[in-house]
Design an enzyme around this catalytic site. Structure first.
Site, mmCIF file in Angstrom:
data_model
loop_
_atom_site.group_PDB
_atom_site.id
_atom_site.type_symbol
_atom_site.label_atom_id
_atom_site.label_comp_id
_atom_site.label_asym_id
_atom_site.label_seq_id
_atom_site.Cartn_x
_atom_site.Cartn_y
_atom_site.Cartn_z
ATOM 1 N N ASP A 209 0.859 -1.203 0.000
ATOM 2 C CA ASP A 209 0.000 0.000 0.000
ATOM 3 C C ASP A 209 0.885 1.240 0.000
ATOM 4 O O ASP A 209 2.113 1.144 0.138
ATOM 5 C CB ASP A 209 -0.958 -0.017 1.202
ATOM 6 C CG ASP A 209 -2.271 0.699 0.898
ATOM 7 O OD1 ASP A 209 -2.242 1.908 0.563
ATOM 8 O OD2 ASP A 209 -3.337 0.064 0.986
ATOM 9 N N HIS A 254 -12.730 -0.672 -8.488
ATOM 10 C CA HIS A 254 -13.905 0.214 -8.638
ATOM 11 C C HIS A 254 -13.525 1.691 -8.493
ATOM 12 O O HIS A 254 -14.282 2.557 -8.908
ATOM 13 C CB HIS A 254 -15.011 -0.153 -7.633
ATOM 14 C CG HIS A 254 -14.702 0.247 -6.225
ATOM 15 N ND1 HIS A 254 -14.162 -0.615 -5.306
ATOM 16 C CD2 HIS A 254 -14.827 1.434 -5.578
ATOM 17 C CE1 HIS A 254 -13.981 0.022 -4.170
ATOM 18 N NE2 HIS A 254 -14.367 1.271 -4.300
HETATM 19 N N1 SAM Z 1 -8.071 -3.669 -0.001
HETATM 20 C C1 SAM Z 1 -8.519 -3.033 1.222
HETATM 21 C C2 SAM Z 1 -9.831 -3.599 1.676
HETATM 22 O O1 SAM Z 1 -10.510 -4.286 0.879
HETATM 23 O O2 SAM Z 1 -10.196 -3.367 2.826
HETATM 24 C C3 SAM Z 1 -8.585 -1.505 1.116
HETATM 25 C C4 SAM Z 1 -9.456 -0.964 0.022
HETATM 26 S S1 SAM Z 1 -9.426 0.812 -0.051
HETATM 27 C C5 SAM Z 1 -10.953 1.156 -0.848
HETATM 28 C C6 SAM Z 1 -8.249 1.156 -1.339
HETATM 29 C C7 SAM Z 1 -6.808 0.953 -0.904
HETATM 30 O O3 SAM Z 1 -5.955 1.193 -2.027
HETATM 31 C C8 SAM Z 1 -6.380 1.914 0.184
HETATM 32 O O4 SAM Z 1 -5.763 1.217 1.231
HETATM 33 C C9 SAM Z 1 -5.398 2.832 -0.524
HETATM 34 O O5 SAM Z 1 -4.388 3.335 0.319
HETATM 35 C C10 SAM Z 1 -4.831 1.917 -1.584
HETATM 36 N N2 SAM Z 1 -4.251 2.664 -2.720
HETATM 37 C C11 SAM Z 1 -4.821 3.667 -3.424
HETATM 38 N N3 SAM Z 1 -3.987 4.108 -4.372
HETATM 39 C C12 SAM Z 1 -2.851 3.351 -4.265
HETATM 40 C C13 SAM Z 1 -1.624 3.324 -4.999
HETATM 41 N N4 SAM Z 1 -1.407 4.170 -6.016
HETATM 42 N N5 SAM Z 1 -0.704 2.423 -4.629
HETATM 43 C C14 SAM Z 1 -0.898 1.564 -3.600
HETATM 44 N N6 SAM Z 1 -2.055 1.543 -2.869
HETATM 45 C C15 SAM Z 1 -3.016 2.429 -3.213
#
Ligand code: SAM
Length: 345
Positions: A209, A254
């Site tokens: 992440d 999404h």
């Molecule tokens: N997968 C987890 C869950 O199902 O509970 C978290 C989902 S959350 C909606 C989206 C996740 O994607 C967040 O933790 C966010 O920090 C991560 N994220 C967003 N952009 C990212 C990037 N460019 N690189 C790595 N992680 C990213």
């Protein structure tokens, strides 16, 4: 049976009150009502006193919560007392293992304001965060959710609470016994990863992440130590992904346009060898895009993302050399699809 065809618009009347019901839940959670009622039943005076609120307002809030099935109101000796329902005890008390408290506060603080601007969002179809929160939001994660450490932890707590409630069903949706290492791409606090290691004793999971998230992981880790879960910081659009047999994308796609998804999947595909797995977890829309409404309602406050059906996700993923193996509608908040990387042509 009073439905529309008989001239009584029951569903419309319920929808009219929907926002009041949501805000009752949000406010009771924010004021700590379910926490103060966790030990024993209390009178309205006792609750008002403990949550530091007016007697009249507290009585109205508690009675509304009773009518929504969140609390009981019982006669105890000659006093009326309020008590948590079993569901409130399990999901609304802030420190219960499956608490949704943090996600409810996220809905109150971040999603509710976006919905008060829905008319503008519909007219303009643009980045609503900018209008609602008055901040530039090129990238909603970096610009809005990870603005400072406190906001980051709030967002992480919200994601953590949903992952705790949904993770087990996602982790057990498929036979994953032939995979030894997994990478949970955008795996946030590791809540989902822990569910995978619990369900699959041979599996180790790397949570990947953004650095802002990984830096704050100690706020969550003490609860569940597991040496088979490790953390790597990086940006999935810019940095290399850790090597693994199985890639998990839970509630990631999404949030992004098809273009961005192709960027991510292309990189992921290059990291994979034939036989590698890709496990997608999202709310899957019906093919005619009419259900489930929780997915379509969530889409209303999205920026560049979009909700998709199983066939739509499949088409995106197949373009990167993966074949669909199985789809599972879990009946929980999140469904799951498993893909496998094809042999090189
Ligand atoms: N997968 C987890 C869950 O199902 O509970 C978290 C989902 S959350 C909606 C989206 C996740 O994607 C967040 O933790 C966010 O920090 C991560 N994220 C967003 N952009 C990212 C990037 N460019 N690189 C790595 N992680 C990213």
């Amino acid at each position: 049976n009073k439905d529309n065809t008989e001239g009584f618009p029951q569903n419309i009347l319920e929808l009219l009150d929907g926002f009041k019901a949501s805000k009752t839940l949000f406010t009771a959670s924010r004021l700590g009502v379910f926490d103060v009622l966790n030990v024993s039943g209390l009178t309205v005076e006792e609750v008002a006193n403990r949550i530091d609120a007016s007697l009249l307002g507290t009585e109205r809030l508690l009675d509304a919560a009773v009518s929504l099935g969140l609390l009981y109101k019982l006669k105890c000796e000659d006093k009326l007392v309020y008590r948590n329902t079993d569901q409130a005890r399990q999901f609304l008390v802030s420190d219960s293992p499956l608490s949704l408290h943090a996600y409810i506060l996220h809905c109150n603080d971040k999603i509710w304001p976006l919905f008060t601007d829905l008319e503008n969002a519909v007219r303009e179809g643009t980045r609503q965060h900018e209008r609602t929160f008055g901040k530039k939001s090129e990238n909603v994660f970096k610009d809005v959710y990870f603005n400072n450490d406190e906001v980051t932890v709030h967002f992480m707590k919200a994601m953590h609470s949903i992952a705790k409630v949904t993770g087990r069903d996602v982790a057990t949706a498929f036979d994953l016994s032939h995979f030894r290492t997994a990478c949970d791409v955008g795996g946030c606090t590791g809540a989902m990863a822990y569910e995978f290691t619990k369900a699959h004793p041979e599996l180790s999971v790397i949570v990947f992440d953004l650095p802002a998230v990984i830096e704050m992981r100690s706020h969550f880790q003490s609860v569940e130590e597991d040496s088979r879960v490790s953390f790597v910081a990086g940006d999935f659009f810019k940095d290399d992904l850790p090597k693994a047999d199985l890639y998990i994308l839970a509630r990631i796609l999404h949030d992004w346009s098809d273009e961005k998804i192709h960027e991510l999947l292309s990189k992921l595909s290059k990291t994979c060898t034939p036989g590698s797995g890709l496990l997608l977890s999202e709310i899957l829309l019906d093919e005619d895009r009419t259900k489930p409404s929780r997915a379509l309602l969530q889409a209303l406050s999205m920026t560049e993302g979009r909700q998709r059906s199983a066939a739509e996700y499949s088409n995106l993923i197949k373009k990167h050399g993966f074949s669909p193996v199985q789809t599972r509608y879990t009946g929980n908040m999140l469904d799951a699809m498993l893909f496998v990387k094809d042999d090189e042509a």
